[in-house]
Design a protein around this motif. Structure first.
Motif, PDB file in Angstrom:
ATOM      1  N   PHE A   1       0.828  -1.205   0.000  1.00 50.44           N
ATOM      2  CA  PHE A   1       0.000   0.000   0.000  1.00 50.44           C
ATOM      3  C   PHE A   1       0.863   1.256   0.000  1.00 50.44           C
ATOM      4  O   PHE A   1       0.546   2.224  -0.691  1.00 50.44           O
ATOM      5  CB  PHE A   1      -0.955  -0.013   1.194  1.00 50.44           C
ATOM      6  CG  PHE A   1      -2.198  -0.805   0.936  1.00 50.44           C
ATOM      7  CD1 PHE A   1      -3.427  -0.185   0.814  1.00 50.44           C
ATOM      8  CD2 PHE A   1      -2.157  -2.188   0.789  1.00 50.44           C
ATOM      9  CE1 PHE A   1      -4.580  -0.908   0.558  1.00 50.44           C
ATOM     10  CE2 PHE A   1      -3.292  -2.931   0.529  1.00 50.44           C
ATOM     11  CZ  PHE A   1      -4.514  -2.281   0.407  1.00 50.44           C
ATOM     12  N   TYR A   2       1.952   1.251   0.777  1.00 45.33           N
ATOM     13  CA  TYR A   2       2.821   2.421   0.788  1.00 45.33           C
ATOM     14  C   TYR A   2       3.489   2.625  -0.573  1.00 45.33           C
ATOM     15  O   TYR A   2       3.659   3.761  -1.029  1.00 45.33           O
ATOM     16  CB  TYR A   2       3.863   2.295   1.899  1.00 45.33           C
ATOM     17  CG  TYR A   2       3.304   2.697   3.244  1.00 45.33           C
ATOM     18  CD1 TYR A   2       3.176   4.035   3.598  1.00 45.33           C
ATOM     19  CD2 TYR A   2       2.878   1.736   4.159  1.00 45.33           C
ATOM     20  CE1 TYR A   2       2.648   4.413   4.822  1.00 45.33           C
ATOM     21  CE2 TYR A   2       2.341   2.103   5.386  1.00 45.33           C
ATOM     22  CZ  TYR A   2       2.231   3.442   5.714  1.00 45.33           C
ATOM     23  OH  TYR A   2       1.689   3.810   6.928  1.00 45.33           O
ATOM     24  N   ARG A   3       3.853   1.539  -1.247  1.00 44.54           N
ATOM     25  CA  ARG A   3       4.463   1.666  -2.573  1.00 44.54           C
ATOM     26  C   ARG A   3       3.437   2.161  -3.587  1.00 44.54           C
ATOM     27  O   ARG A   3       3.704   3.073  -4.366  1.00 44.54           O
ATOM     28  CB  ARG A   3       5.044   0.327  -3.028  1.00 44.54           C
ATOM     29  CG  ARG A   3       5.738   0.405  -4.396  1.00 44.54           C
ATOM     30  CD  ARG A   3       6.153  -0.956  -4.923  1.00 44.54           C
ATOM     31  NE  ARG A   3       6.905  -1.720  -3.953  1.00 44.54           N
ATOM     32  CZ  ARG A   3       6.465  -2.820  -3.358  1.00 44.54           C
ATOM     33  NH1 ARG A   3       5.255  -3.289  -3.650  1.00 44.54           N
ATOM     34  NH2 ARG A   3       7.213  -3.462  -2.489  1.00 44.54           N
ATOM     35  N   ASN A   4       2.264   1.547  -3.579  1.00 48.07           N
ATOM     36  CA  ASN A   4       1.267   1.846  -4.601  1.00 48.07           C
ATOM     37  C   ASN A   4       0.588   3.199  -4.367  1.00 48.07           C
ATOM     38  O   ASN A   4       0.390   3.969  -5.310  1.00 48.07           O
ATOM     39  CB  ASN A   4       0.210   0.743  -4.638  1.00 48.07           C
ATOM     40  CG  ASN A   4      -0.734   0.881  -5.824  1.00 48.07           C
ATOM     41  OD1 ASN A   4      -0.433   0.437  -6.914  1.00 48.07           O
ATOM     42  ND2 ASN A   4      -1.880   1.509  -5.607  1.00 48.07           N
TER      43      ASN A   4
ATOM     44  N   GLY B   1      -5.560   4.017   5.462  1.00 46.31           N
ATOM     45  CA  GLY B   1      -5.818   5.385   5.877  1.00 46.31           C
ATOM     46  C   GLY B   1      -4.544   6.181   6.067  1.00 46.31           C
ATOM     47  O   GLY B   1      -4.487   7.379   5.765  1.00 46.31           O
ATOM     48  N   GLN B   2      -3.493   5.523   6.550  1.00 47.49           N
ATOM     49  CA  GLN B   2      -2.209   6.201   6.734  1.00 47.49           C
ATOM     50  C   GLN B   2      -1.654   6.694   5.397  1.00 47.49           C
ATOM     51  O   GLN B   2      -1.101   7.795   5.315  1.00 47.49           O
ATOM     52  CB  GLN B   2      -1.195   5.250   7.386  1.00 47.49           C
ATOM     53  CG  GLN B   2      -1.511   4.872   8.829  1.00 47.49           C
ATOM     54  CD  GLN B   2      -1.092   5.936   9.834  1.00 47.49           C
ATOM     55  OE1 GLN B   2      -0.791   7.068   9.469  1.00 47.49           O
ATOM     56  NE2 GLN B   2      -1.064   5.569  11.096  1.00 47.49           N
ATOM     57  N   THR B   3      -1.776   5.867   4.356  1.00 47.51           N
ATOM     58  CA  THR B   3      -1.239   6.288   3.061  1.00 47.51           C
ATOM     59  C   THR B   3      -2.009   7.481   2.505  1.00 47.51           C
ATOM     60  O   THR B   3      -1.411   8.401   1.927  1.00 47.51           O
ATOM     61  CB  THR B   3      -1.264   5.142   2.029  1.00 47.51           C
ATOM     62  OG1 THR B   3      -2.615   4.718   1.785  1.00 47.51           O
ATOM     63  CG2 THR B   3      -0.431   3.962   2.495  1.00 47.51           C
ATOM     64  N   LYS B   4      -3.322   7.498   2.685  1.00 46.74           N
ATOM     65  CA  LYS B   4      -4.107   8.632   2.205  1.00 46.74           C
ATOM     66  C   LYS B   4      -3.757   9.892   2.992  1.00 46.74           C
ATOM     67  O   LYS B   4      -3.629  10.989   2.415  1.00 46.74           O
ATOM     68  CB  LYS B   4      -5.596   8.319   2.324  1.00 46.74           C
ATOM     69  CG  LYS B   4      -6.102   7.259   1.366  1.00 46.74           C
ATOM     70  CD  LYS B   4      -6.122   7.747  -0.068  1.00 46.74           C
ATOM     71  CE  LYS B   4      -6.823   6.782  -0.996  1.00 46.74           C
ATOM     72  NZ  LYS B   4      -6.934   7.277  -2.380  1.00 46.74           N
ATOM     73  N   ALA B   5      -3.601   9.750   4.303  1.00 50.04           N
ATOM     74  CA  ALA B   5      -3.220  10.896   5.128  1.00 50.04           C
ATOM     75  C   ALA B   5      -1.829  11.395   4.749  1.00 50.04           C
ATOM     76  O   ALA B   5      -1.572  12.604   4.719  1.00 50.04           O
ATOM     77  CB  ALA B   5      -3.267  10.512   6.607  1.00 50.04           C
TER      78      ALA B   5
END
Length: 344
Positions: free
Chosen positions: A103-106, A157-161
């Motif tokens: 998720f962090y990569r994408n 949610g962390q990646t969106k934030a």
């Protein structure tokens, strides 16, 4: 007599070419339709990992990865892109707990590539598809507004934030102007059944309920029956995907307006301000489909708050936007019609 070829932006025509990253996905495809209906020229950029080729509603389609910054830059230059709407992301919160690096990569690293490409192509307007998941589990305070602390509870949610923070910082250091649209429970389908919700695997409540009605699934599980709500089930804010698409167009128009009084980065909720319980959704689906829907009770899911409902007042003020199609009956009717089209 005014001239439109002057360098003064006051007289320059607005560039209507919009790169829609993830434009073959659920909300992206509906937004492409809305863009065309309002005079924009959408160019779809998608890798089709979760998007659908039969949900492409533009003559201009580029297949590519969001991580390929040079390809993105060249695409923007080729089509003389004036703005970007960014949908491309992995969205399943449960999967993000199991595979956080994916998720962090994408979601995060690829957005760095997008912003770099925009800077090189001199594209300075961005609408970002964010989420109410950035609010996390707030105290029981009523409607969720943009001034609340950001405290996501999962990597999704962390990646969106994190992307929102990156946009805020980039806007402060450059001429980027960006709006992050935090929407709640996207649902429904195009009223003409041209596009609709098709996730694989499906995890969203309304299509799961309709799969039971269609005989594709045996039952629907209600996770928790002892919340402090009127019927014991969770309450959520359901927004018709057509309203969400209209919200993206309104945000883009705000960013492109010559007299727009808007900061470098602005988060805006897209919601109805009204919540429905899980059991209300099920009962409405029974009425709309006129089918039996078997229901079983399950345990609460870890971290599920009893109520998540938006305060949409900033969208009313800043974008002149309201959810006009988002009655629960309308949402389920359009979703059911789209599903029936696929089954016929």
């Amino acid at each position: 007599m005014k001239r439109t070829d002057r360098l003064d932006n006051k007289y320059m025509p607005i560039n209507k070419n919009v790169l829609v990253v993830g434009g073959a996905g659920y909300i992206g495809s509906h937004t492409v339709l809305a863009l065309q209906e309002t005079g924009f020229n959408p160019i779809i950029y998608d890798n089709f990992s979760s998007g659908h080729r039969d949900a492409v509603f533009s003559d201009h389609v580029v297949e590519g990865e969001l991580s390929h910054s040079i390809h993105l830059r060249d695409t923007m230059r080729k089509y003389d892109v004036g703005s970007v709407i960014h949908f491309a992301a992995l969205i399943e919160a449960g999967q993000s707990v199991v595979e956080p690096l994916l998720f962090y990569r994408n979601n995060l690293a690829s957005t760095v590539s997008l912003l770099e490409a925009m800077q090189e192509a001199d594209v300075t307007r961005l609408v970002f598809s964010s989420t109410a998941a950035v609010y996390g589990n707030q105290p029981e305070i009523g409607l969720l507004h943009e001034g609340l602390p950001i405290q996501p509870t999962n990597p999704y949610g962390q990646t969106k934030a994190a992307v929102e923070a990156m946009l805020r910082d980039t806007a402060a250091a450059s001429n980027l102007k960006a709006i992050a649209l935090r929407y709640f429970n996207a649902s429904g389908a195009d009223a003409r059944a041209r596009a609709g919700e098709r996730h694989d695997p499906e995890t969203h409540l309304i299509p799961l309920i309709l799969q039971v009605a269609a005989g594709q699934r045996d039952q629907i599980t209600v996770f928790g029956n002892d919340y402090q709500t009127k019927d014991g089930s969770c309450i959520r804010d359901y927004v018709h995907v057509t309203d969400l698409a209209r919200g993206h167009v309104a945000a883009l128009e705000k960013l492109l307006a010559r007299d727009a009084k808007i900061g470098g980065f602005t988060p805006i909720n897209l919601g109805t301000g009204r919540g429905y319980s899980v059991r209300e959704v099920i009962e409405t689906a029974k009425r709309v489909t006129n089918r039996h829907i078997s229901v079983v009770d399950g345990q609460r899911r870890l971290g599920d708050p009893s109520m998540l409902v938006s305060d949409p007042s900033r969208a009313h003020i800043e974008l002149n936007w309201r959810a006009e199609h988002s009655s629960l009956e309308n949402i389920i009717t359009d979703a059911w019609n789209f599903m029936q089209r696929g089954l016929s």
